[in-house]
Write an enzyme that holds these catalytic residues in place. Structure first.
Site, mmCIF file in Angstrom:
data_model
loop_
_atom_site.group_PDB
_atom_site.id
_atom_site.type_symbol
_atom_site.label_atom_id
_atom_site.label_comp_id
_atom_site.label_asym_id
_atom_site.label_seq_id
_atom_site.Cartn_x
_atom_site.Cartn_y
_atom_site.Cartn_z
ATOM 1 N N GLY A 22 -40.169 97.698 24.097
ATOM 2 C CA GLY A 22 -40.204 96.916 22.865
ATOM 3 C C GLY A 22 -39.455 97.552 21.713
ATOM 4 N N SER A 23 -38.412 98.359 22.013
ATOM 5 C CA SER A 23 -37.691 98.955 20.877
ATOM 6 C C SER A 23 -36.909 97.891 20.117
ATOM 7 C CB SER A 23 -36.780 100.098 21.335
ATOM 8 O OG SER A 23 -35.680 99.608 22.056
ATOM 9 N N ASN A 24 -36.423 96.878 20.812
ATOM 10 C CA ASN A 24 -35.743 95.780 20.092
ATOM 11 C C ASN A 24 -36.742 94.970 19.288
ATOM 12 O OD1 ASN A 24 -32.729 95.492 20.611
ATOM 13 N ND2 ASN A 24 -33.534 96.010 22.647
ATOM 14 N N ARG A 74 -44.938 79.956 37.875
ATOM 15 C CA ARG A 74 -44.092 80.142 36.693
ATOM 16 C C ARG A 74 -44.327 79.064 35.625
ATOM 17 N NH1 ARG A 74 -40.005 83.358 36.629
ATOM 18 N NH2 ARG A 74 -39.724 83.281 38.883
ATOM 19 N N MET A 99 -38.507 90.581 30.985
ATOM 20 C CA MET A 99 -37.863 90.633 32.286
ATOM 21 C C MET A 99 -38.485 89.631 33.256
ATOM 22 S SD MET A 99 -35.641 92.552 31.321
ATOM 23 C CE MET A 99 -34.596 93.605 32.298
ATOM 24 N N LEU A 102 -37.595 82.307 32.924
ATOM 25 C CA LEU A 102 -38.386 81.262 32.269
ATOM 26 C C LEU A 102 -38.142 79.925 32.963
ATOM 27 C CD1 LEU A 102 -37.556 82.427 28.660
ATOM 28 C CD2 LEU A 102 -39.860 82.382 29.649
ATOM 29 N N HIS A 118 -28.854 91.200 25.609
ATOM 30 C CA HIS A 118 -28.480 91.721 26.917
ATOM 31 C C HIS A 118 -27.583 92.944 26.720
ATOM 32 C CE1 HIS A 118 -27.724 91.538 31.213
ATOM 33 N NE2 HIS A 118 -26.459 91.805 30.933
ATOM 34 N N ASP A 154 -28.439 84.681 31.365
ATOM 35 C CA ASP A 154 -27.501 85.485 30.563
ATOM 36 C C ASP A 154 -26.206 84.725 30.265
ATOM 37 O OD1 ASP A 154 -29.319 87.598 30.639
ATOM 38 O OD2 ASP A 154 -28.417 88.485 32.428
HETATM 39 C C1 GAR Z 1 -32.751 96.120 26.246
HETATM 40 O O1 GAR Z 1 -31.693 97.000 26.486
HETATM 41 C C2 GAR Z 1 -32.338 94.699 26.530
HETATM 42 O O2 GAR Z 1 -30.985 94.458 26.233
HETATM 43 C C3 GAR Z 1 -32.596 94.575 27.994
HETATM 44 O O3 GAR Z 1 -33.795 95.256 28.194
HETATM 45 C C4 GAR Z 1 -33.879 96.323 27.259
HETATM 46 C C5 GAR Z 1 -35.246 96.276 26.622
HETATM 47 O O4 GAR Z 1 -35.459 97.425 25.845
HETATM 48 N N1 GAR Z 1 -32.644 93.204 28.406
HETATM 49 C C6 GAR Z 1 -32.074 92.732 29.507
HETATM 50 O O5 GAR Z 1 -31.521 93.422 30.333
HETATM 51 C C7 GAR Z 1 -32.198 91.227 29.694
HETATM 52 N N2 GAR Z 1 -31.274 90.754 30.678
HETATM 53 P P1 GAR Z 1 -36.596 97.462 24.756
HETATM 54 O O6 GAR Z 1 -37.886 97.033 25.448
HETATM 55 O O7 GAR Z 1 -36.660 98.861 24.279
HETATM 56 O O8 GAR Z 1 -36.221 96.501 23.677
#
Ligand code: GAR
Length: 320
Positions: A22-24, A74, A99, A102, A118, A154
């Site tokens: 969840g850093s984003n 789902r 991940m 949907l 992404h 994507d």
């Molecule tokens: C991120 O790098 C995001 O771009 C990727 O998962 C990571 C989540 O990191 N998403 C994908 O690959 C989706 N296809 P986070 O949990 O630290 O945000």
């Protein structure tokens, strides 16, 4: 220049879906706390009750929802999620390391209002194991992309990208860490742009104008300094209203059948409808456009109805 107003608009209500760190999500959340950010984070939801990001969100006082998707079909899982989003009054969704695929129904429901990040320069390297693929291909540049979510994994329309150099000696881990830094810059900015695009009074007026002028023989003219729409040979059927006398509302005014219907509408949905100053006694009704989630079909229905009530007889009978 017509005054289309600078009414303060409601913030978009963002839900963030995560499966892991969840850093984003954190980047989006902290950006939302800076002055003038056009969105607020109202829910962090996860298909993984152990996702570390959930604890962070909770510590920051953000409502969370977690449900393990295992064993749940789902479409059923997504319906549960959708109900939570609706309950929280969510207007936009950001996938941040969510991940899980949907269902088409969920994607359709949030079309145009759901984004994903992404860790590559899309359309290159969709799917997983992106950094390994970049290194294996000997590429010198990678990056991150934010795109609208469509059923094509994507593959939705790209809203923003940022480039990241591949450094000598990079491993998938070091590259991933640097791409993360870039993601954290990109994501809040793109989400802010997306939600502001929709709620800016200029954008709302453009949309009202497009709907109004699509009606037969409709024209635009300033009335009392603000845009109004009338039928040639008839009368005004819609008026723009933005922060009128500082009322803080961005709205379109249309004709209801009279003050009784006007009162009934306001009672039914006081968040959406209001009695406009001046035109109120004549049975006009204000429909707010600054709620963060405009039902444009509803606006179009009202414009059509009001147009019909304002058009000369020869036109009012036209099937539209
Ligand atoms: C991120 O790098 C995001 O771009 C990727 O998962 C990571 C989540 O990191 N998403 C994908 O690959 C989706 N296809 P986070 O949990 O630290 O945000």
């Amino acid at each position: 220049m017509p005054d289309i107003g600078g009414a303060p608009v409601a913030k978009a209500r963002l839900a963030i879906l995560i499966s892991g760190t969840g850093s984003n999500m954190a980047a989006l959340l902290y950006a939302s706390r800076l002055p003038d950010c056009p969105y607020e984070v109202v829910l962090v939801a996860s298909n993984n009750p152990a996702a570390p990001g959930l604890a962070l969100a909770a510590a920051e006082g953000v409502p969370t929802f977690a449900r393990d998707h295992k064993g749940v079909p789902r479409a059923d899982f997504d319906a549960i999620l959708d109900a939570e989003l609706t309950r929280a009054g969510v207007t936009h969704v950001a996938l941040a390391g969510y991940m899980r695929l949907l269902s088409d129904g969920f994607v359709a429901h949030w079309a145009g209002r759901m984004v994903n990040i992404h860790p590559s320069l899309l359309p290159a390297h969709k799917g997983t194991h992106v950094h390994e693929a970049v290194l294996a291909a000997g590429e010198r540049v990678t990056g991150a992309t934010v795109h609208l979510v469509t059923p094509d994994l994507d593959g939705g329309p790209i809203l923003g990208r940022v480039r990241v150099a591949v450094a000598p000696g990079d491993t998938a881990e070091t590259l991933a860490a640097r791409v993360h830094h870039a993601e954290h810059q990109l994501y809040p900015r793109v989400v802010a742009e997306l939600v502001s695009r929709e709620v800016r009074p200029e954008a709302l007026l453009d949309r009202v104008r497009a709907l109004a002028l699509a009606l037969p023989e409709a024209e635009e003219r300033l009335t009392h300094g603000t845009p109004g729409f009338f039928v040639r040979g008839g009368t005004f059927f819609a008026r723009w209203s933005a922060n009128h006398h500082g009322d803080g509302r961005t709205a379109v005014l249309v004709k209801a059948s009279g003050v009784e219907e006007q009162a009934a509408l306001i009672e039914q949905d006081p968040e959406l409808y209001f009695r406009p100053a001046y035109l109120g006694p004549a049975g006009w009704i204000g429909i707010r456009l600054d709620t963060g989630a405009v039902d444009w079909d509803h606006v179009e229905d009202w414009l059509t109805r009001s147009w019909r009530a304002s058009a000369p007889k020869r036109l009012a009978r036209l099937p539209i």
